[in-house]
Design a protein around this motif. Sequence first.
Motif, PDB file in Angstrom:
ATOM      1  N   THR A  95      -0.592  -6.503  15.828  1.00 17.75           N
ATOM      2  CA  THR A  95       0.581  -7.113  14.889  1.00 17.75           C
ATOM      3  C   THR A  95       0.543  -8.714  15.519  1.00 17.75           C
ATOM      4  N   GLY A 130       5.508  -7.921   7.544  1.00 18.12           N
ATOM      5  CA  GLY A 130       4.159  -8.461   6.990  1.00 18.12           C
ATOM      6  C   GLY A 130       4.567  -9.250   5.636  1.00 18.12           C
ATOM      7  N   ALA A 131       5.236  -8.358   5.002  1.00 12.42           N
ATOM      8  CA  ALA A 131       5.680  -8.718   3.336  1.00 12.42           C
ATOM      9  C   ALA A 131       6.710  -9.952   3.584  1.00 12.42           C
ATOM     10  N   ALA A 132       7.308 -10.320   4.492  1.00 16.02           N
ATOM     11  CA  ALA A 132       7.952 -11.438   4.641  1.00 16.02           C
ATOM     12  C   ALA A 132       7.367 -12.560   5.303  1.00 16.02           C
ATOM     13  N   ASP A 133       6.006 -12.322   5.624  1.00 17.96           N
ATOM     14  CA  ASP A 133       5.142 -13.403   6.197  1.00 17.96           C
ATOM     15  C   ASP A 133       5.673 -13.691   7.579  1.00 17.96           C
ATOM     16  N   TYR A 134       6.328 -12.675   8.380  1.00 17.06           N
ATOM     17  CA  TYR A 134       6.772 -12.976   9.720  1.00 17.06           C
ATOM     18  C   TYR A 134       5.441 -12.671  10.591  1.00 17.06           C
ATOM     19  N   ALA A 182       4.910  -3.372   8.246  1.00 15.08           N
ATOM     20  CA  ALA A 182       4.828  -3.855   6.673  1.00 15.08           C
ATOM     21  C   ALA A 182       5.840  -4.292   6.274  1.00 15.08           C
ATOM     22  N   ARG A 183       6.924  -4.358   6.629  1.00 12.12           N
ATOM     23  CA  ARG A 183       8.226  -5.343   6.161  1.00 12.12           C
ATOM     24  C   ARG A 183       7.988  -6.632   6.720  1.00 12.12           C
ATOM     25  N   GLU A 187      13.600  -5.033  13.503  1.00 14.07           N
ATOM     26  CA  GLU A 187      12.791  -6.162  13.028  1.00 14.07           C
ATOM     27  C   GLU A 187      12.915  -7.333  14.008  1.00 14.07           C
ATOM     28  N   ARG A 230       5.731   1.282   9.208  1.00 15.37           N
ATOM     29  CA  ARG A 230       6.648   0.536   7.905  1.00 15.37           C
ATOM     30  C   ARG A 230       7.263  -0.523   8.469  1.00 15.37           C
ATOM     31  N   TYR A 251       1.096 -10.709  10.790  1.00 11.07           N
ATOM     32  CA  TYR A 251       0.176 -10.345   9.947  1.00 11.07           C
ATOM     33  C   TYR A 251      -0.764  -9.186  10.744  1.00 11.07           C
TER      34      TYR A 251
END
Length: 147
Positions: free
Chosen positions: A100, A81-85, A78-79, A42, A75, A87
């Motif tokens: 991305t 994006g879920a953390a708003d880092y 997706a992680r 990440e 994947r 889109y």
Amino acid sequence: MPTTPDGPADARMWNRLTALHAQVESRLATALQRRHGLGLSEYRALGLLTEAPESELRMQDLAAGLGLNQSSVTRLVARLGAADYTYRDVCPDDKRGVYTVLTDAGRTRHREARTTYEQTLTTALDEAATTTPDLAPLLTTARRSLS
């Protein structure tokens, strides 16, 4: 395949390098997770996006830059994006292409974690140079060649 006189020495050297790599990667992953809640991939993805033009990369370019397959990078994104880092955005020229894109929060998280990454890396390499003397000349040469 013929055996060369340097074969065993090369194998020993390579085994030590891969052991060093594993040790350093483990220390980096632990430090980033504990201090910033980021996995090593990440962190590296955020770094690649930070350096990319317009802070965006096609998914396949991000996968190639990280050395991950398409499923793994999906994947990972997706992680992020879920953390708003990050889109996802559709490529304007090719609607099948997906980008991305780094967010301000992702840029901030990367900047915050960068010092931890760099300090941990330097410490791990310094320790390796003292605890594994046969790697010290290699580490010294590598550091000089990049400065």
